[in-house]
Design an enzyme around this catalytic site. Structure first.
Site, PDB file in Angstrom:
ATOM      1  N   CYS A 272      -1.999   8.926   2.610  1.00  0.00           N
ATOM      2  CA  CYS A 272      -1.724   8.563   1.219  1.00  0.00           C
ATOM      3  C   CYS A 272      -2.883   8.901   0.289  1.00  0.00           C
ATOM      4  O   CYS A 272      -2.686   9.109  -0.907  1.00  0.00           O
ATOM      5  CB  CYS A 272      -1.378   7.079   1.120  1.00  0.00           C
ATOM      6  SG  CYS A 272      -2.629   5.991   1.829  1.00  0.00           S
TER       7      CYS A 272
ATOM      8  N   GLU B 224       0.883  -1.173   0.000  1.00  0.00           N
ATOM      9  CA  GLU B 224       0.000   0.000   0.000  1.00  0.00           C
ATOM     10  C   GLU B 224       0.917   1.217   0.000  1.00  0.00           C
ATOM     11  O   GLU B 224       1.554   1.528   1.026  1.00  0.00           O
ATOM     12  CB  GLU B 224      -0.922  -0.004   1.216  1.00  0.00           C
ATOM     13  CG  GLU B 224      -1.904   1.148   1.203  1.00  0.00           C
ATOM     14  CD  GLU B 224      -2.725   1.223   2.472  1.00  0.00           C
ATOM     15  OE1 GLU B 224      -3.102   2.351   2.841  1.00  0.00           O
ATOM     16  OE2 GLU B 224      -2.985   0.176   3.087  1.00  0.00           O
TER      17      GLU B 224
END
Length: 484
Positions: A286, A252
């Site tokens: 993110c 990720e």
């Protein structure tokens, strides 16, 4: 909660110092207070942790699935009983605001509740065979041992996002938190599951430094899966090392999300959503909106209202409930943001709002007159800095949104929902949200990115798939005929 205990390694069910002669000071990013000091783990500690997880996993295999469910649910009860203390740790160690702490704790509880169902969902299949008198059985079994490497921004949640599902699917786990969040992303989680009743050694937490252990955490022969959350640069390297050692990487990674506002959007609502999408936890997420794309007929209205909203955000002590923006995690992050802002202005961007940078305190900056090929539009801005880019047509907006090596999240605002959905299909991201924020994560919905934003999908059934494997066992009820 005893910070002294949480300043230890958690290996084979024991709280102890690491075997390295080096120490790591856990620093409050707002006031530089030393929260605690760790003696870090060395390669021998890494080996001990993996060996412990492997042995304990064999014991975990024997535990009734309903008992496993109860143990994992106990983790939620422990968190609820210590919620104020956990929120305090998030504020002190991460510089997270009280709002951020409550948000993160809520995400964690939902993730654990979903993981608690996994022991009851280890379903297999019986399939027919081409051979008479034979059946094919597929058993879903744990992958074995999972190595988890977590980041500093949402460490409690992003560690738990892999740890809880991996345990629920029957695996042993070794967790290595980021050196800037060793408690929230590491030893706190060890404490929670120790109190929940997981077998001794099933979950291990090693606090260390890459200079001390090199690639040992990834290269160790025991783990079958390495789950990493962090930067694309580091994730690329870890993925390569994992594959080279025949381990499955789950990655990720970074993002450069586009928040697209069409001319028919509710501008006041878009201002609120865009503000949340950029400035939650100082923009250190993110999924944060790095680029706001605004259709030209509403561009002036939007930037006027957005500038007013952003200028009203309070920056300061994260322990103050009124604070919206606290410190970034370390000096390196602040310096990087300062450099990126300067490069953007040098290339022609204009600061509509330009906040001061004092140490780790980075006030909001909003850049307009940004071109899609500028550095500030191409790089992930991991802080309270945002670019605004005008566009004329939907096709141009899609082209700009896709003009990045990342593909994690995004948002589209429009009065015509199906128009938004059709646009969303053309944006190269793993996730995108119509009339919502770019920051979304739900326990039963597939989460992950495209391009350089990652590999694999987590949450719900996708986490169950990622942390298990299928084993084929065939049964011949008769005798097979052979050609010779």
């Amino acid at each position: 909660m005893d910070y002294t205990q949480l300043g230890k390694q958690f290996i084979d069910g024991e709280w102890r110092d690491g075997r390295s002669d080096k120490t790591l000071s856990d620093i409050n990013p707002y006031n530089d207070d030393v929260i605690t000091t760790f003696r870090i783990a060395n390669v021998e500690d890494i080996d001990h942790a993996y060996q412990s997880a492997y042995k304990a996993k064999l014991e975990w295999d024997k535990v009734n699935p309903y008992t496993k469910r109860d143990v994992i649910e106990n983790a939620v009860k422990y968190i609820e009983a210590h919620e104020e203390e956990i929120a305090s740790i998030i504020v002190q160690e991460l510089g997270g605001t009280r709002l951020k702490a409550a948000f993160e704790i809520g995400l964690v509880k939902n993730m654990i509740k979903e993981a608690a169902t996994f022991p009851l969902r280890m379903e297999g299949k019986i399939l027919p065979s081409t051979e008479d008198g034979k059946e094919n059985r597929l058993y879903r079994i744990p992958a074995g041992v999972v190595g988890v490497i977590s980041p500093f921004n949402f460490p409690f949640f992003l560690s738990m996002k892999s740890v809880a599902p991996a345990l629920g699917a029957g695996n042993g786990v070794v967790l290595k938190p980021h050196e800037d969040s060793p408690i929230t992303g590491g030893t706190l989680i060890g404490k929670i599951f120790e109190e929940a009743g997981v077998p001794k050694g099933l979950l291990n937490v090693v606090v260390t430094d890459i200079k001390e252990i090199g690639d040992a955490f990834v290269e160790h022969p025991i783990p079958r899966i390495i789950s990493f959350t962090g930067s694309t640069k580091v994730g690329s390297y870890i993925g390569q090392v994992a594959v080279r050692n025949f381990k499955k990487p789950l990655l990720e990674l970074g993002g450069n999300s586009a928040f697209i506002i069409l001319e028919d959007a509710d501008i006041d609502y878009a201002v609120q959503a865009a503000t949340f999408s950029r400035f939650t936890h100082q923009g250190q997420i993110c999924m944060s909106a790095n680029r706001i794309l605004v259709q030209k007929p509403v561009y002036q209205e939007f930037i006027k209202k957005y500038a007013e909203k952003v200028a009203s955000l309070t920056t300061g002590d994260p322990s103050d409930p009124q604070t919206i923006i606290g410190p970034v995690i370390n000096n390196r992050q602040a310096e990087t943001l300062q450099t990126l802002i300067a490069q953007g202005i040098e290339q022609g961007a204009v600061p509509l709002v330009q906040g001061k940078i004092t140490g780790r305190m980075v006030e909001p900056t909003v850049l307009v007159n940004v071109k899609p090929d500028m550095i500030v539009a191409q790089e992930e801005l991991f802080g309270p800095v945002v670019c605004i880019i005008p566009f004329e047509t939907e096709e141009e907006a899609i082209e700009i949104a896709n003009d990045t090596r990342f593909g994690l999240s995004g948002a589209i605002h429009t009065a015509n929902l199906e128009r938004g959905v059709e646009m969303a299909k053309k944006v190269q991201t793993g996730m995108i949200h119509v009339n919502d924020v770019t920051i979304n994560d739900e326990p039963i919905v597939a989460f992950g990115g495209e391009k350089q934003s990652g590999l694999g999908r987590l949450n719900g059934e996708w986490s169950l798939d990622e942390f298990t494997t299928l084993k084929w066992i065939s049964v011949n009820y008769g005798q097979r005929r052979f050609p010779y």
